[in-house]
Design a protein around this motif. Structure first.
Motif, PDB file in Angstrom:
ATOM      1  N   ASN A 284      39.711  52.041  28.221  1.00 24.64           N
ATOM      2  CA  ASN A 284      40.780  52.132  27.234  1.00 24.64           C
ATOM      3  C   ASN A 284      41.809  51.027  27.442  1.00 24.64           C
ATOM      4  O   ASN A 284      42.258  50.390  26.494  1.00 24.64           O
ATOM      5  CB  ASN A 284      41.440  53.513  27.290  1.00 24.64           C
ATOM      6  N   LYS A 285      42.192  50.778  28.688  1.00 27.10           N
ATOM      7  CA  LYS A 285      43.156  49.707  29.005  1.00 27.10           C
ATOM      8  C   LYS A 285      42.589  48.349  28.591  1.00 27.10           C
ATOM      9  O   LYS A 285      43.287  47.529  28.000  1.00 27.10           O
ATOM     10  CB  LYS A 285      43.501  49.706  30.485  1.00 27.10           C
ATOM     11  N   ASP A 286      41.314  48.126  28.877  1.00 22.03           N
ATOM     12  CA  ASP A 286      40.678  46.859  28.498  1.00 22.03           C
ATOM     13  C   ASP A 286      40.665  46.675  26.983  1.00 22.03           C
ATOM     14  O   ASP A 286      40.912  45.586  26.472  1.00 22.03           O
ATOM     15  CB  ASP A 286      39.248  46.788  29.041  1.00 22.03           C
ATOM     16  N   GLN A 287      40.404  47.758  26.260  1.00 29.29           N
ATOM     17  CA  GLN A 287      40.387  47.673  24.800  1.00 29.29           C
ATOM     18  C   GLN A 287      41.770  47.381  24.235  1.00 29.29           C
ATOM     19  O   GLN A 287      41.913  46.584  23.309  1.00 29.29           O
ATOM     20  CB  GLN A 287      39.836  48.962  24.201  1.00 29.29           C
ATOM     21  N   VAL A 288      42.793  48.016  24.800  1.00 28.90           N
ATOM     22  CA  VAL A 288      44.161  47.765  24.349  1.00 28.90           C
ATOM     23  C   VAL A 288      44.564  46.332  24.665  1.00 28.90           C
ATOM     24  O   VAL A 288      45.151  45.639  23.826  1.00 28.90           O
ATOM     25  CB  VAL A 288      45.147  48.783  24.968  1.00 28.90           C
ATOM     26  N   ASP A 289      44.234  45.858  25.863  1.00 27.60           N
ATOM     27  CA  ASP A 289      44.547  44.474  26.225  1.00 27.60           C
ATOM     28  C   ASP A 289      43.843  43.487  25.302  1.00 27.60           C
ATOM     29  O   ASP A 289      44.440  42.502  24.859  1.00 27.60           O
ATOM     30  CB  ASP A 289      44.145  44.195  27.679  1.00 27.60           C
ATOM     31  N   THR A 290      42.593  43.767  24.994  1.00 24.12           N
ATOM     32  CA  THR A 290      41.829  42.903  24.083  1.00 24.12           C
ATOM     33  C   THR A 290      42.460  42.886  22.696  1.00 24.12           C
ATOM     34  O   THR A 290      42.619  41.827  22.081  1.00 24.12           O
ATOM     35  CB  THR A 290      40.358  43.376  23.995  1.00 24.12           C
TER      36      THR A 290
ATOM     37  N   LYS B 263      35.587  37.011  18.630  1.00 23.93           N
ATOM     38  CA  LYS B 263      35.114  36.660  19.966  1.00 23.93           C
ATOM     39  C   LYS B 263      35.449  37.705  21.042  1.00 23.93           C
ATOM     40  O   LYS B 263      34.559  38.085  21.813  1.00 23.93           O
ATOM     41  CB  LYS B 263      35.668  35.295  20.383  1.00 23.93           C
ATOM     42  N   PRO B 264      36.676  38.221  21.150  1.00 25.61           N
ATOM     43  CA  PRO B 264      36.959  39.214  22.200  1.00 25.61           C
ATOM     44  C   PRO B 264      36.117  40.483  22.064  1.00 25.61           C
ATOM     45  O   PRO B 264      35.697  41.067  23.059  1.00 25.61           O
ATOM     46  CB  PRO B 264      38.440  39.544  22.013  1.00 25.61           C
ATOM     47  N   TYR B 265      35.865  40.897  20.834  1.00 30.72           N
ATOM     48  CA  TYR B 265      35.058  42.092  20.625  1.00 30.72           C
ATOM     49  C   TYR B 265      33.594  41.833  20.947  1.00 30.72           C
ATOM     50  O   TYR B 265      32.900  42.713  21.451  1.00 30.72           O
ATOM     51  CB  TYR B 265      35.229  42.597  19.196  1.00 30.72           C
ATOM     52  N   GLU B 266      33.144  40.637  20.664  1.00 31.06           N
ATOM     53  CA  GLU B 266      31.774  40.253  20.996  1.00 31.06           C
ATOM     54  C   GLU B 266      31.585  40.290  22.515  1.00 31.06           C
ATOM     55  O   GLU B 266      30.585  40.795  23.015  1.00 31.06           O
ATOM     56  CB  GLU B 266      31.492  38.848  20.451  1.00 31.06           C
ATOM     57  N   GLU B 267      32.577  39.782  23.253  1.00 32.57           N
ATOM     58  CA  GLU B 267      32.511  39.786  24.714  1.00 32.57           C
ATOM     59  C   GLU B 267      32.557  41.216  25.242  1.00 32.57           C
ATOM     60  O   GLU B 267      31.818  41.565  26.171  1.00 32.57           O
ATOM     61  CB  GLU B 267      33.653  38.966  25.290  1.00 32.57           C
TER      62      GLU B 267
END
Length: 110
Positions: free
Chosen positions: A12-18, A99-103
């Motif tokens: 969740n933290k990674d998704q918010v940061d992205t 790009k961030p979502y692809e990664e």
């Protein structure tokens, strides 16, 4: 089970940061596009005013037609070039936004 909760929190933290990073990149992209359009508008207005001055100073109908024709040709070429630049900027913006979502999806698949 507790390790699963920690993994969920990290995800969740990674998704918010992205999402926040992506929002910043998209905002910068739109600012660049807006600046490009403002510059084009200013340039177009100045060229139109210059053409009008030349048109008013024309001593003959032939000269007036020449000034008008040159202005229309130049304005059309500038518009097509500007439209191409703006469309390329939008394509780059879309690629950067994805790009961030692809990664992230690539990491989830591993």
């Amino acid at each position: 089970m507790f390790a699963g909760f920690e993994d969920l929190q990290k995800l969740n933290k990674d998704q918010v940061d992205t999402a926040l990073k992506n929002f910043g990149n998209i905002n910068k992209g739109f600012q660049k596009i807006a600046a490009e359009m403002a510059d084009y508008s200013k340039k177009s207005f100045e060229e139109g005013a210059s053409a009008m001055e030349q048109l008013m100073a024309a001593k003959s109908l032939d000269k007036a037609m020449e000034v008008q024709s040159d202005y229309y040709k130049s304005a059309y070429e500038d518009f097509v070039g500007q439209a191409t630049r703006i469309s390329e900027m939008y394509v780059d913006l879309a690629k950067d936004a994805y790009k961030p979502y692809e990664e992230a999806l690539g990491k989830m698949g591993k």
